[in-house]
Structures are given as C-alpha cells and as structure tokens.
Design a protein around this motif. Structure first.
Motif, mmCIF file in Angstrom:
data_model
loop_
_atom_site.group_PDB
_atom_site.id
_atom_site.type_symbol
_atom_site.label_atom_id
_atom_site.label_comp_id
_atom_site.label_asym_id
_atom_site.label_seq_id
_atom_site.Cartn_x
_atom_site.Cartn_y
_atom_site.Cartn_z
ATOM 1 N N ASP A 1 -93.918 0.383 -26.906
ATOM 2 C CA ASP A 1 -93.585 1.353 -26.829
ATOM 3 C C ASP A 1 -92.697 2.067 -26.924
ATOM 4 O O ASP A 1 -92.744 3.549 -27.680
ATOM 5 C CB ASP A 1 -93.837 1.974 -24.761
ATOM 6 N N THR A 2 -91.386 1.422 -26.712
ATOM 7 C CA THR A 2 -90.399 1.620 -27.847
ATOM 8 C C THR A 2 -90.691 1.209 -29.289
ATOM 9 O O THR A 2 -90.136 2.695 -29.679
ATOM 10 C CB THR A 2 -88.762 0.934 -27.587
ATOM 11 N N PHE A 3 -91.015 0.070 -30.151
ATOM 12 C CA PHE A 3 -91.602 0.526 -31.195
ATOM 13 C C PHE A 3 -91.910 1.472 -31.970
ATOM 14 O O PHE A 3 -92.453 2.101 -32.769
ATOM 15 C CB PHE A 3 -92.487 -0.861 -31.477
ATOM 16 N N LEU A 4 -93.370 2.023 -30.997
ATOM 17 C CA LEU A 4 -94.358 2.774 -31.466
ATOM 18 C C LEU A 4 -93.259 4.480 -31.060
ATOM 19 O O LEU A 4 -93.605 5.442 -32.292
ATOM 20 C CB LEU A 4 -95.274 3.208 -30.621
ATOM 21 N N SER A 5 -92.042 4.675 -30.618
ATOM 22 C CA SER A 5 -91.904 6.044 -29.918
ATOM 23 C C SER A 5 -91.075 6.029 -31.054
ATOM 24 O O SER A 5 -89.798 7.409 -31.447
ATOM 25 C CB SER A 5 -90.906 6.014 -29.197
ATOM 26 N N LEU A 6 -90.435 5.115 -32.412
ATOM 27 C CA LEU A 6 -89.914 5.446 -33.184
ATOM 28 C C LEU A 6 -90.352 6.046 -34.250
ATOM 29 O O LEU A 6 -89.325 6.393 -35.131
ATOM 30 C CB LEU A 6 -89.107 3.564 -33.366
ATOM 31 N N LEU A 7 -91.520 6.144 -34.780
ATOM 32 C CA LEU A 7 -92.560 6.820 -34.991
ATOM 33 C C LEU A 7 -93.002 7.999 -35.083
ATOM 34 O O LEU A 7 -92.826 8.668 -34.071
ATOM 35 C CB LEU A 7 -93.753 5.477 -35.287
ATOM 36 N N THR A 8 -92.597 8.847 -36.694
ATOM 37 C CA THR A 8 -93.402 10.034 -36.199
ATOM 38 C C THR A 8 -94.634 10.561 -36.050
ATOM 39 O O THR A 8 -95.602 8.770 -36.297
ATOM 40 C CB THR A 8 -92.971 10.358 -37.639
ATOM 41 N N ASP A 9 -95.148 11.645 -35.946
ATOM 42 C CA ASP A 9 -96.926 11.558 -35.623
ATOM 43 C C ASP A 9 -97.683 10.738 -36.845
ATOM 44 O O ASP A 9 -99.073 10.426 -36.537
ATOM 45 C CB ASP A 9 -97.065 12.510 -34.715
ATOM 46 N N ASP A 10 -97.026 11.178 -37.606
ATOM 47 C CA ASP A 10 -97.810 11.663 -39.350
ATOM 48 C C ASP A 10 -97.063 10.301 -40.135
ATOM 49 O O ASP A 10 -97.014 10.203 -41.212
ATOM 50 C CB ASP A 10 -97.833 12.853 -40.409
ATOM 51 N N VAL A 11 -96.796 9.543 -39.613
ATOM 52 C CA VAL A 11 -96.351 7.859 -40.097
ATOM 53 C C VAL A 11 -97.027 7.751 -41.140
ATOM 54 O O VAL A 11 -98.366 7.136 -41.018
ATOM 55 C CB VAL A 11 -95.630 6.458 -39.254
ATOM 56 N N ILE A 12 -96.587 7.068 -42.293
ATOM 57 C CA ILE A 12 -97.600 6.505 -43.422
ATOM 58 C C ILE A 12 -97.217 5.084 -43.391
ATOM 59 O O ILE A 12 -96.036 4.781 -43.091
ATOM 60 C CB ILE A 12 -96.911 7.226 -44.659
ATOM 61 N N HIS A 13 -98.364 4.243 -42.896
ATOM 62 C CA HIS A 13 -98.027 2.946 -43.608
ATOM 63 C C HIS A 13 -98.558 2.332 -45.185
ATOM 64 O O HIS A 13 -99.904 1.978 -44.735
ATOM 65 C CB HIS A 13 -98.798 2.053 -42.702
#
Length: 135
Positions: free
Chosen positions: A22-34
C-alpha cells in the motif's frame, strides 16, 4: 543532491523491503512509467500493481547495500543495491523454481514529479540471475 528525492527513494525501498505494498504503490504517480529489465515499458499504476503482484508471488527479495543519489533539482534519482532473493514459483519463460537463492547487483533510475515516482527503470544482469538459479 536533493534530500527530498533521496528520502522518497528511501521510502520506496523501505516499503518494498517490508512488503508494504500500500505504501509502496502510494509513492507512484497514477501515470507511472515502468521500464522492466530487458522487457517492455508499462504505463500506469494499475500495470505496476499487477507486475508487483506477480513478482511477490514468484520471488521473495530484500534489497541491501543501498546507495541513492539525486540530481540537484530533485527531478531524477538513481539507486544501486544488491538483491538478496529466493525464487519461490516458476516464472513464465524462466528456469523452474525450487527455492533457489540468489545475490544480484542491481540499479534503478527514477524520474520524480510532484514528490512521487513518475518513472522507474530497473537494471540487473539477467544472465547472471539465470546462472545463479541453475538455468
């Protein structure tokens, strides 16, 4: 170096190491590029969430010996670390899993926007990993 960006990357990896998705994913923008190591580019938090679910099913990893650097303006950061892992379940197109352990040098590059990770690009030597798990 920008301390806010360094703290963000530290939080990102602390959440990873504690399996706090939950914390890990909350640190990403909604449009994150991976940018997946030796793979395709995926865009969006939903795709990243699905990728992590697969990774957490197939692998158990801890990242150690972390060194983090950031640009002066905080828009980019990089990390170098060692992955201590266990291969739990066979991943498609890779050798069969039977609990093999591995130690793998790796690195990551980040774009940071509005205090969140907007791009993560991971690098490691896939052939080294395959040799370690007996492929």
């Amino acid at each position: 170096m920008n301390q806010d960006s360094i703290k963000l990357v530290e939080q990102y990896y602390a959440a990873f190491n504690s399996a706090d998705m939950d914390t890990f994913l909350s640190l990403l923008t909604d449009d994150v590029i991976h940018d997946i190591n030796q793979g395709k580019r995926e865009i969006g938090k939903a795709a990243f969430t699905q990728f992590m679910a697969c990774m957490n099913h197939n692998y158990k990893e801890q990242l150690v010996d972390m060194v983090i650097m950031a640009s002066a303006d905080g828009s980019r950061a990089a990390a170098e670390f060692v992955v201590l892992g266990e291969y739990l379940q066979s991943d498609e197109g890779l050798p069969a899993a039977n609990g093999q352990t591995y130690r793998l040098p790796a690195g990551a590059f980040f774009d940071i926007r509005d205090g969140k990770v907007a791009r993560i690009t991971n690098y490691y030597n896939l052939q080294d990993w395959i040799a370690q798990v007996g492929g």
